[in-house]
Enzyme design. Structure first.
Site, PDB file in Angstrom:
ATOM      1  N   THR A 158       0.828  -1.202   0.000  1.00  0.00           N
ATOM      2  CA  THR A 158       0.000   0.000   0.000  1.00  0.00           C
ATOM      3  C   THR A 158       0.864   1.254   0.000  1.00  0.00           C
ATOM      4  O   THR A 158       1.973   1.233   0.520  1.00  0.00           O
ATOM      5  CB  THR A 158      -0.847  -0.021   1.302  1.00  0.00           C
ATOM      6  N   GLY A 188     -10.124  -3.756   2.456  1.00  0.00           N
ATOM      7  CA  GLY A 188      -9.132  -3.693   3.526  1.00  0.00           C
ATOM      8  C   GLY A 188      -9.342  -2.501   4.437  1.00  0.00           C
ATOM      9  O   GLY A 188     -10.412  -1.860   4.442  1.00  0.00           O
ATOM     10  N   THR A 208      -0.202   0.676   6.945  1.00  0.00           N
ATOM     11  CA  THR A 208       0.070  -0.384   5.975  1.00  0.00           C
ATOM     12  C   THR A 208       0.332  -1.684   6.695  1.00  0.00           C
ATOM     13  O   THR A 208       0.954  -1.702   7.758  1.00  0.00           O
ATOM     14  CB  THR A 208       1.249  -0.019   5.049  1.00  0.00           C
TER      15      THR A 208
HETATM   16  N1  ASP Z   1      -3.450  -2.520   4.268  1.00  0.00           N
HETATM   17  C1  ASP Z   1      -3.578  -3.043   2.934  1.00  0.00           C
HETATM   18  C2  ASP Z   1      -4.779  -3.944   2.862  1.00  0.00           C
HETATM   19  O1  ASP Z   1      -4.935  -4.780   3.710  1.00  0.00           O
HETATM   20  C3  ASP Z   1      -2.383  -3.783   2.463  1.00  0.00           C
HETATM   21  C4  ASP Z   1      -1.064  -3.051   2.609  1.00  0.00           C
HETATM   22  O2  ASP Z   1      -0.873  -2.268   3.519  1.00  0.00           O
HETATM   23  O3  ASP Z   1      -0.180  -3.256   1.783  1.00  0.00           O
HETATM   24  O4  ASP Z   1      -5.530  -3.827   1.931  1.00  0.00           O
END
Ligand code: ASP
Length: 290
Positions: A158, A188, A208
Site C-alpha cells: 500500500t 481492507g 500499511t
Molecule cells: N493494508 C492493505 C490492505 O490490507 C495492504 C497493505 O498495507 O499493503 O488492503
C-alpha cells in the site's frame, strides 16, 4: 505566509522481503519527498500535496497500489483508497473500485462531489466516470503487479502520505491494490476511515499491513485518540497501535505527522519503504532501521 513548519511522511508499504533490494522504491520516495517539500514551501495545501504524491505513487507501478496492484483470486483488480482533510474532517473513500488509473482521485471525488464518505464497486466507478477520471482501457496490459514480480504469497505494498502544510493544516491519503489473491469484494483497512486512514486537527495517519488486523484494532483512529486524550506524541501513539495489531497476530507500519510537525514512521514488520520530510527541512528515506 508560512508560519508553521511543514512536514511530510510517505510510505510505500510494510511488506518487504529480507533479501530484495528496494533502492528504486526508496529513491522514488525520496524524490517525491523533495517534490512535496517544494509544493509545501510554495504554499500548497496539505490535502493537495497528499493527493498529488499518492497519485504519483499509484501511477509509478512500483508499489501494490494503482498500476502495481495485486489481482484478486479471479484475476481482477479491485482497488481501495481514502483521503481525509484534517481541519474540516471531510473524508472520501472508494472500495473495490475497478477500471481507474487513480483511485485516490476517485476518493477525492467522493469527498468533494457527494454527501457520502465511502462508495464501493460499481457506484464508485460510475462517480469516477461521470467526473471524467482516466480509465484503464486494458487491465491485463496496464497492471504490472509489483508483488507478483516478487513471487510473494501476500502482497502488502500500500502507499500513503501524511502532510502538515504551512498554514498548520493536516491531511492523509492511502491507496492500495489490497492483498494478493484476495477474495472478490474484499475491502481492507485503507478506505475505512479510522482504520487505515485518518486526519484531524491534531494528527494525520496512514497505515500499511494486513488490513484485517488494522480494522480490528481501529489503528489510525486509536493513534488519533491517544494523541487527543492522552497527549501522547505521534511516535508513542503509533507504537502503541502497532503493539495492538501485533497482539491480534498482525504486523505492519504506520506513518503520522502531528500539528507541531513531529513525525512518526514505526513498523514492526521486516521493514517499510518510507521517506520523511522532517520539520527542519531534512529528507530521509529507507526501508529498514539503521
Ligand atoms: N493494508 C492493505 C490492505 O490490507 C495492504 C497493505 O498495507 O499493503 O488492503
Amino acid at each position: 505566509m508560512a508560519s508553521s513548519p511543514v512536514a511530510l511522511v510517505l510510505h510505500g508499504g510494510a511488506g518487504v522481503l529480507a533479501r530484495r533490494s528496494y533502492d528504486r522504491e526508496v529513491e522514488h520516495l525520496h524524490s517525491l519527498a523533495e517534490r512535496g517539500r517544494t509544493l509545501l514551501h510554495d504554499g500548497m495545501s496539505a490535502i493537495d500535496v497528499v493527493a498529488d504524491l499518492t497519485r504519483a505513487m499509484e501511477v509509478s507501478g512500483l508499489y501494490v497500489a494503482g498500476k502495481g496492484s495485486a489481482p484478486n483470486v479471479e484475476g481482477r483488480y479491485e482497488l481501495d483508497a481514502a483521503i481525509m482533510d484534517g481541519p474540516c474532517r471531510m473524508a472520501g473513500a472508494v472500495a473495490a473500485l475497478e477500471g481507474f488509473v487513480s483511485p485516490i482521485d476517485a476518493a477525492r471525488m467522493v469527498m468533494e462531489k457527494t454527501p457520502h464518505v465511502l462508495l464501493a464497486g460499481d457506484g464508485a466507478a460510475r462517480l469516477a466516470r461521470k467526473n471524467g477520471l482516466e480509465e484503464v482501457e486494458d487491465p491485463d496490459s496496464y497492471y504490472k503487479p509489483a508483488a507478483v514480480a516478487d513471487n510473494r504469497a501476500i502482497a502488502t505494498g500500500t502507499v500513503g502520505a501524511v502532510a502538515l502544510d504551512a498554514e498548520g493544516r493536516l491531511a492523509a491519503a492511502t491507496s492500495t491494490g489490497g492483498t494478493l489473491k484476495k477474495t472478490p469484494g474484499r475491502v481492507g483497512d485503507c478506505p475505512l476511515i479510522g482504520s487505515g486512514t485518518w486526519a484531524d486537527t491534531e494528527v494525520a495517519v496512514s497505515c500499511t499491513g494486513q488490513g484485517e488486523y488494522f480494522i480490528r484494532s481501529l489503528a489510525a483512529g486509536t493513534v488519533a485518540a491517544r494523541i487527543r486524550y492522552l497527549q501522547e506524541s505521534p511516535d508513542e501513539a503509533c507504537r502503541w497501535a502497532l503493539k495492538d495489531v501485533k497482539r491480534l497476530g498482525g504486523d505492519g507500519g504506520i506513518i503520522a505527522v502531528g500539528k507541531d510537525g513531529r513525525v512518526a514512521f514505526p513498523w514492526n514488520s521486516e521493514g517499510m519503504k518510507h521517506a520523511v520530510l522532517h520539520p527542519d527541512g531534512r529528507i530521509t528515506a529507507g526501508v529498514k532501521a539503521g
